[in-house]
Scaffold this motif. Structure first.
Motif, mmCIF file in Angstrom:
data_model
loop_
_atom_site.group_PDB
_atom_site.id
_atom_site.type_symbol
_atom_site.label_atom_id
_atom_site.label_comp_id
_atom_site.label_asym_id
_atom_site.label_seq_id
_atom_site.Cartn_x
_atom_site.Cartn_y
_atom_site.Cartn_z
ATOM 1 N N GLN A 15 2.605 6.698 9.086
ATOM 2 C CA GLN A 15 2.834 5.791 8.669
ATOM 3 C C GLN A 15 4.203 5.884 7.398
ATOM 4 O O GLN A 15 3.364 7.190 6.133
ATOM 5 N N VAL A 16 5.167 5.567 7.552
ATOM 6 C CA VAL A 16 6.285 5.783 6.418
ATOM 7 C C VAL A 16 6.131 4.550 5.335
ATOM 8 O O VAL A 16 6.219 3.654 5.681
ATOM 9 N N GLN A 17 5.910 5.374 3.667
ATOM 10 C CA GLN A 17 5.341 3.982 2.317
ATOM 11 C C GLN A 17 6.628 4.120 1.999
ATOM 12 O O GLN A 17 7.143 5.490 1.342
ATOM 13 N N LEU A 18 7.745 3.320 1.491
ATOM 14 C CA LEU A 18 8.235 3.176 0.388
ATOM 15 C C LEU A 18 8.018 1.804 -0.455
ATOM 16 O O LEU A 18 7.705 1.120 -0.551
ATOM 17 N N GLY A 19 8.146 3.031 -1.823
ATOM 18 C CA GLY A 19 7.145 2.595 -3.089
ATOM 19 C C GLY A 19 8.115 2.143 -4.736
ATOM 20 O O GLY A 19 8.327 2.731 -5.303
ATOM 21 N N GLU A 20 8.864 0.593 -4.180
ATOM 22 C CA GLU A 20 9.465 0.137 -5.586
ATOM 23 C C GLU A 20 8.866 0.181 -6.711
ATOM 24 O O GLU A 20 7.742 -0.308 -7.144
ATOM 25 N N SER A 21 9.680 0.029 -8.207
ATOM 26 C CA SER A 21 8.744 0.037 -9.264
ATOM 27 C C SER A 21 10.834 -0.258 -10.136
ATOM 28 O O SER A 21 11.563 0.593 -10.121
ATOM 29 N N GLY A 22 9.996 -0.571 -11.733
ATOM 30 C CA GLY A 22 11.541 -0.629 -12.012
ATOM 31 C C GLY A 22 11.848 -1.739 -12.590
ATOM 32 O O GLY A 22 12.976 -2.230 -13.190
ATOM 33 N N GLY A 23 11.092 -3.027 -11.649
ATOM 34 C CA GLY A 23 12.123 -5.009 -11.717
ATOM 35 C C GLY A 23 11.547 -5.319 -12.956
ATOM 36 O O GLY A 23 10.457 -4.156 -14.755
ATOM 37 N N GLY A 24 12.230 -6.286 -13.799
ATOM 38 C CA GLY A 24 11.705 -6.566 -14.661
ATOM 39 C C GLY A 24 11.993 -7.932 -15.320
ATOM 40 O O GLY A 24 13.376 -8.551 -14.063
ATOM 41 N N LEU A 25 11.945 -8.424 -16.880
ATOM 42 C CA LEU A 25 13.284 -9.289 -16.822
ATOM 43 C C LEU A 25 13.896 -9.171 -17.932
ATOM 44 O O LEU A 25 13.255 -7.922 -18.862
#
Length: 124
Positions: free
Chosen positions: A1-11
């Motif tokens: 199963q392909v998984q893409l994990g985003e991070s780094g967002g914010g205000l």
């Protein structure tokens, strides 16, 4: 199963910078072109940037050209979106995308794989 994990967002305040990351498996990373999309409340998901499997070719939406930079690190199986000179209108949920077709990864329709999204909020 392909998984893409985003991070780094914010205000962040207008004029500031953020760097988003999207990590995936080595097989997914080497087999697919990668892209970033965003979706603001009440609006359709829109294309932001894309990069080819090999990395040298990139493509940007006019609204982010010269402010955002997409890149990929093969050693880390990660694609990045460096966002500079952020504006309040950049506020959205940002999604990582992967697809075997470079044309498709520039369109919100038919993309094979999506991440879960990360929120970016730019205050004025």
């Amino acid at each position: 199963q392909v998984q893409l994990g985003e991070s780094g967002g914010g205000l962040v305040q207008a004029g500031g910078s953020l760097r988003l990351s999207c990590a995936t498996s080595g097989r997914t990373f080497s087999s697919n072109h990668m892209g970033w999309f965003r979706q603001a409340p009440g609006k359709e998901r829109e294309f932001v940037a894309a990069i080819t499997r090999s990395g040298p070719t990139t493509y940007y939406a006019d609204s982010v050209k010269d402010r955002f930079t997409i890149s990929r690190d093969s050693a880390k199986n990660t694609v990045y979106l460096q966002m500079n000179s952020l504006k309040p209108e950049d506020t959205a949920v940002y999604y990582c995308a992967a697809d075997p077709s470079f044309r498709t990864v520039q369109s919100a329709t038919g993309v094979a794989y999506w991440g879960q999204g990360t929120q970016v909020t730019v205050s004025s």
